[in-house]
Write a protein that holds these residues in place. Structure first.
Motif, PDB file in Angstrom:
ATOM      1  N   ILE A 356       0.858  -1.181   0.000  1.00 31.95           N
ATOM      2  CA  ILE A 356       0.000   0.000   0.000  1.00 31.95           C
ATOM      3  C   ILE A 356       0.895   1.231   0.000  1.00 31.95           C
ATOM      4  CG2 ILE A 356      -1.856   1.238   1.204  1.00 31.95           C
ATOM      5  CD1 ILE A 356      -2.587  -1.364   2.574  1.00 31.95           C
ATOM      6  N   LYS A 357       0.564   2.200  -0.864  1.00 31.08           N
ATOM      7  CA  LYS A 357       1.304   3.457  -0.915  1.00 31.08           C
ATOM      8  C   LYS A 357       0.364   4.592  -0.521  1.00 31.08           C
ATOM      9  CE  LYS A 357       4.596   1.945  -4.472  1.00 31.08           C
ATOM     10  NZ  LYS A 357       5.240   2.264  -5.766  1.00 31.08           N
ATOM     11  N   PRO A 358       0.160   4.784   0.772  1.00 32.85           N
ATOM     12  CA  PRO A 358      -0.810   5.781   1.228  1.00 32.85           C
ATOM     13  C   PRO A 358      -0.220   7.187   1.233  1.00 32.85           C
ATOM     14  CG  PRO A 358       0.169   4.716   3.108  1.00 32.85           C
ATOM     15  CD  PRO A 358       0.781   4.067   1.894  1.00 32.85           C
ATOM     16  N   ASP A 359      -1.089   8.150   1.489  1.00 32.60           N
ATOM     17  CA  ASP A 359      -0.629   9.530   1.626  1.00 32.60           C
ATOM     18  C   ASP A 359      -0.072   9.795   3.018  1.00 32.60           C
ATOM     19  OD1 ASP A 359      -1.660  10.868  -1.005  1.00 32.60           O
ATOM     20  OD2 ASP A 359      -3.344   9.667  -0.274  1.00 32.60           O
ATOM     21  N   TRP A 360      -0.607   9.081   4.015  1.00 32.31           N
ATOM     22  CA  TRP A 360      -0.147   9.223   5.389  1.00 32.31           C
ATOM     23  C   TRP A 360      -0.053   7.839   6.042  1.00 32.31           C
ATOM     24  CZ3 TRP A 360       1.078  13.828   7.898  1.00 32.31           C
ATOM     25  CH2 TRP A 360       0.733  15.000   7.229  1.00 32.31           C
ATOM     26  N   VAL A 361       0.937   7.681   6.925  1.00 33.39           N
ATOM     27  CA  VAL A 361       1.055   6.473   7.729  1.00 33.39           C
ATOM     28  C   VAL A 361       1.145   6.882   9.196  1.00 33.39           C
ATOM     29  CG1 VAL A 361       2.415   4.421   8.273  1.00 33.39           C
ATOM     30  CG2 VAL A 361       2.221   5.189   5.902  1.00 33.39           C
ATOM     31  N   VAL A 362       0.333   6.235  10.033  1.00 28.95           N
ATOM     32  CA  VAL A 362       0.341   6.502  11.473  1.00 28.95           C
ATOM     33  C   VAL A 362       0.770   5.222  12.186  1.00 28.95           C
ATOM     34  CG1 VAL A 362      -0.983   7.249  13.469  1.00 28.95           C
ATOM     35  CG2 VAL A 362      -1.547   8.154  11.196  1.00 28.95           C
ATOM     36  N   ASP A 363       1.853   5.315  12.954  1.00 25.07           N
ATOM     37  CA  ASP A 363       2.338   4.170  13.730  1.00 25.07           C
ATOM     38  C   ASP A 363       1.685   4.221  15.102  1.00 25.07           C
ATOM     39  OD1 ASP A 363       3.686   2.214  15.080  1.00 25.07           O
ATOM     40  OD2 ASP A 363       5.679   2.829  14.439  1.00 25.07           O
ATOM     41  N   ALA A 364       0.695   3.351  15.332  1.00 28.85           N
ATOM     42  CA  ALA A 364      -0.056   3.352  16.593  1.00 28.85           C
ATOM     43  C   ALA A 364      -0.058   1.953  17.199  1.00 28.85           C
ATOM     44  CB  ALA A 364      -1.478   3.838  16.351  1.00 28.85           C
ATOM     45  N   ARG A 365       1.094   1.303  17.210  1.00 27.20           N
ATOM     46  CA  ARG A 365       1.160  -0.089  17.646  1.00 27.20           C
ATOM     47  C   ARG A 365       1.214  -0.275  19.149  1.00 27.20           C
ATOM     48  NH1 ARG A 365       6.208  -2.109  14.795  1.00 27.20           N
ATOM     49  NH2 ARG A 365       6.763   0.105  14.996  1.00 27.20           N
ATOM     50  N   GLY A 366       1.278   0.803  19.910  1.00 27.95           N
ATOM     51  CA  GLY A 366       1.178   0.645  21.356  1.00 27.95           C
ATOM     52  C   GLY A 366       2.512   0.555  22.062  1.00 27.95           C
ATOM     53  N   PHE A 367       2.578  -0.291  23.110  1.00 26.90           N
ATOM     54  CA  PHE A 367       3.704  -0.308  24.030  1.00 26.90           C
ATOM     55  C   PHE A 367       4.811  -1.242  23.562  1.00 26.90           C
ATOM     56  CE2 PHE A 367       0.373   0.210  27.658  1.00 26.90           C
ATOM     57  CZ  PHE A 367       0.062   1.471  27.174  1.00 26.90           C
ATOM     58  N   ALA A 368       6.029  -0.798  23.775  1.00 27.01           N
ATOM     59  CA  ALA A 368       7.187  -1.663  23.533  1.00 27.01           C
ATOM     60  C   ALA A 368       7.457  -2.503  24.773  1.00 27.01           C
ATOM     61  CB  ALA A 368       8.417  -0.820  23.197  1.00 27.01           C
ATOM     62  N   ARG A 369       7.987  -3.685  24.560  1.00 25.24           N
ATOM     63  CA  ARG A 369       8.395  -4.551  25.664  1.00 25.24           C
ATOM     64  C   ARG A 369       9.809  -4.180  26.082  1.00 25.24           C
ATOM     65  NH1 ARG A 369       6.251 -10.425  23.333  1.00 25.24           N
ATOM     66  NH2 ARG A 369       4.014 -10.038  23.679  1.00 25.24           N
ATOM     67  N   ILE A 370       9.973  -3.897  27.360  1.00 22.12           N
ATOM     68  CA  ILE A 370      11.260  -3.423  27.866  1.00 22.12           C
ATOM     69  C   ILE A 370      12.285  -4.559  27.861  1.00 22.12           C
ATOM     70  CG2 ILE A 370      12.443  -2.414  29.836  1.00 22.12           C
ATOM     71  CD1 ILE A 370      10.428  -0.543  28.499  1.00 22.12           C
ATOM     72  N   ASN A 371      13.436  -4.322  27.220  1.00 22.95           N
ATOM     73  CA  ASN A 371      14.522  -5.303  27.222  1.00 22.95           C
ATOM     74  C   ASN A 371      15.855  -4.580  27.163  1.00 22.95           C
ATOM     75  OD1 ASN A 371      15.448  -5.056  24.302  1.00 22.95           O
ATOM     76  ND2 ASN A 371      13.279  -5.539  24.005  1.00 22.95           N
ATOM     77  N   MET A 372      16.945  -5.327  27.304  1.00 16.06           N
ATOM     78  CA  MET A 372      18.258  -4.702  27.413  1.00 16.06           C
ATOM     79  C   MET A 372      18.771  -4.135  26.102  1.00 16.06           C
ATOM     80  SD  MET A 372      20.977  -7.825  27.819  1.00 16.06           S
ATOM     81  CE  MET A 372      20.375  -8.176  29.465  1.00 16.06           C
TER      82      MET A 372
END
Length: 467
Positions: A356-372
Motif C-alpha cells: 500500500i502506498k498511502p498519503d499518510w502512515v500513522v504508527d499506533a502499535r502501542g507499548f514496547a516490551r522493555i529489554n536490554m
C-alpha cells in the motif's frame, strides 16, 4: 559537596499519572523535612506553557474528540478515592450532567490541577520539593546508601531511594523518518493529521489506533482509512451498567481460567467478568509457569486485549459506522514499512505480498516490551546489571512492593508499563495507583533504611524549587 551523600531522600522519575499519584500519596504520608525531587523529562509543551505537568505523554495535548477509555469514576489518583476525578469534574461544573466517558483533555486538566495542588500541600507540610526538567539516562552508582542518577544534561542526582513512574515506551520504526509518517502519536503526533487528505494507513487496531482513526475520520478530505494489525481485531465496548462486583475465583492453568471465564459470562455481562478477572490477573500470572505464560500470550493475547482494553460505546459505534459506509477498512496482516524509489512511505503486507502506498502512515502499535537492547534508561539499567527482566526475557522484574533492587542496596521501585512481562496487568490507573501506594508504604516504613536527613538543605544544579 560530597557526591556520596544523598541530596534527595526520594527521587521520583516521571511526569505523568504515576508521578501525580505519588505526589498525592506523599501529601498524606511524607514526614516533615523530607527532600523530594521529581524528574519530569526534557519534553516541552507545544505552546510553551506549564500545562504538561502531571499529564505525561497520554494526556498533555488531546483532541476534544478523544474520550477516556475508562469511566471517570475509576480514574482517581488514590487507592481509597477511585472516584476522585468524578468529584473534581462535579466541582468544575456542578450543574452539568456527567457522561460516563469524558474527553481525555479534561483528565489532563485534572492531573495538572492535582499536580500543582499537591506540590503546594507538600510545601505547606514542610517537605522540600524540587522539579527537574530533564530525562533520566542511566544509573551512575548504586550502593547500600544511595543511588546516583544521570540525566540527559549530564547532571548527577544523588538520592537515598528512587521511584520510577515513567509511562509506556511507544513502539516506533527505528531509522525511518518522513514528514508523512507519524511516529509516535503522543503527545502531539496526531495534530499532524489536521488538514490531511487522501489515504491514511494506521498500523495498529488497539486503543491508540482507534484514537488515530477518530482523528483521521474527522478530516473531510481523507478519502480512505485503513487499519492494519496482526490479528485484525478491534477493541470491544464497555457496558457502563456492568459495575457489579462478582464473587468469582479464577484458578488453574490458562485453559482452566478460560473455562471459568466462559462459564461466568454465560450468566452475567462479560464486561463484569473481565473486571473481576482484572482484579486477580497478576496473582494468576504469578502462579503460572513461564511455559504457561508463553502459551497464554501466544493463543489468548488477542482475545485478552480486545476484551480487556475496551472502548466507550459511542466511539465503537462511530468506528463501526465508518466501516459500514466503506470509509474504514480493517486488514489482518503483519507489516513492514519502507521507502520506494520516489521517497514515498510504503506499507508492505507480509505474507500476501501486497503493498500500500498511502498519503499518510500513522504508527499506533502501542507499548514496547522493555529489554536490554533498548536505547533507554531501562535498557541501560538492564545492560549494567542493576535491573533484571522477567522470565519471559522482557519487563522489569520486581517484588510485591515493586522493588527491583536486592536487599542490601539502595531501594529502587518501578511501577507501571515497564513491568509488563513480570506482571500482566500494569498499565491502567487502578493498578498504577496501587503500585505507587505499595512502593511508598515500603519506602516510608519506620525501619526502612531510607532516612529523612534534616541536616542538609541544598539544591542540585539543574533543579528548581517549587513555591
Amino acid at each position: 559537596m560530597d557526591p556520596r551523600v544523598p541530596v534527595h531522600d526520594l527521587l521520583i522519575i516521571g511526569g505523568g499519572f504515576g508521578a501525580c499519584s505519588a505526589l498525592a500519596w506523599l501529601a498524606r504520608l511524607a514526614p516533615k523535612a523530607m527532600r523530594v525531587a521529581v524528574m519530569i523529562g526534557s519534553r516541552t509543551p507545544a505552546d510553551g506553557a506549564d500545562n504538561f505537568y502531571g499529564c505525561g505523554l497520554a494526556y498533555g495535548a488531546q483532541d476534544p474528540t478523544h474520550l477516556l477509555n475508562s469511566a471517570h469514576w475509576n480514574m482517581g489518583l488514590l487507592l481509597d478515592e477511585p472516584d476522585g476525578f468524578t468529584h473534581w469534574l462535579s466541582a468544575q461544573s456542578p450543574t452539568k450532567k456527567l457522561s460516563d466517558f469524558v474527553p481525555r483533555a479534561e483528565y489532563g486538566a485534572f492531573l495538572q490541577s492535582k499536580w500543582h495542588e499537591n506540590l503546594k500541600l507538600l510545601t505547606l507540610k514542610g517537605v522540600e520539593v524540587h522539579v527537574i526538567q530533564q530525562s533520566a539516562i542511566s544509573i551512575l552508582e548504586l550502593t547500600d546508601r544511595f543511588v546516583t542518577i544521570v540525566d540527559d544534561a549530564g547532571t548527577n542526582h544523588s538520592c537515598a531511594a528512587v521511584l520510577v513512574c515513567m509511562g509506556p515506551t511507544l513502539i516506533s520504526e527505528t531509522g525511518l523518518r518522513h514528514e508523512k509518517l507519524i511516529s509516535p502519536i503522543w503527545p502531539h503526533g496526531l495534530q499532524c493529521l489536521k488538514g490531511a487528505c487522501g489515504q491514511v494507513v494506521i498500523i495498529g487496531t488497539g486503543l491508540s489506533g482507534i484514537d488515530a482513526a477518530i482523528s483521521a475520520l474527522a478530516e473531510p478530505e481523507v478519502t480512505k482509512l485503513t487499519m492494519i494489525s496482526r490479528d485484525g481485531r478491534l477493541p470491544l465496548a464497555h457496558d457502563a451498567a456492568a459495575r457489579e462486583r462478582l464473587d468469582v475465583q479464577f484458578k488453574g492453568c490458562p485453559l482452566e481460567v478460560l473455562k471459568t471465564i466462559r462459564t461466568a459470562a454465560s450468566r452475567v455481562p462479560w464486561q463484569a467478568v473481565m473486571n473481576a478477572l482484572r482484579d486477580q490477573s497478576n496473582i494468576i500470572w504469578h502462579d503460572w509457569t513461564t511455559i504457561e505464560r508463553r502459551l497464554a500470550l501466544r493463543h489468548l493475547s488477542g482475545m485478552w486485549t480486545a476484551h480487556r482494553n475496551r472502548l466507550p460505546p459511542d466511539v465503537l459505534r462511530q468506528v463501526e459506522t465508518a466501516i459500514d459506509h466503506g470509509r474504514l477498512e480493517i486488514i489482518k496482516s503483519f507489516t513492514r514499512l519502507h521507502f520506494d524509489n520516489d521517497g514515498h512511505v510504503c506499507v508492505q503486507l507480509i505474507g500476501s505480498g501486497g503493498i500500500i502506498k498511502p498519503d499518510w502512515v500513522v504508527d499506533a502499535r502501542g507499548f514496547a516490551r522493555i529489554n536490554m537492547n533498548m536505547n533507554s534508561f531501562f535498557g541501560q539499567a538492564l545492560r549494567d546489571g542493576h535491573f533484571n527482566t522477567s522470565g519471559l526475557g522482557y519487563g522489569i522484574a520486581g517484588d510485591k512492593s515493586h522493588r527491583v533492587t536486592p536487599l542490601g542496596l539502595a531501594p529502587i521501585h518501578v511501577v507501571g508499563a515497564a513491568r509488563i512481562g513480570d506482571l500482566i496487568e500494569t498499565t491502567g490507573a487502578p493498578e498504577v495507583r496501587t503500585q505507587v501506594h505499595q512502593s511508598l508504604e515500603a519506602l516510608l516504613k519506620p525501619n526502612h533504611p531510607v532516612k529523612v536527613s534534616r541536616h542538609m538543605n541544598c539544591q542540585e544544579n539543574g533543579s528548581s524549587a517549587i513555591d
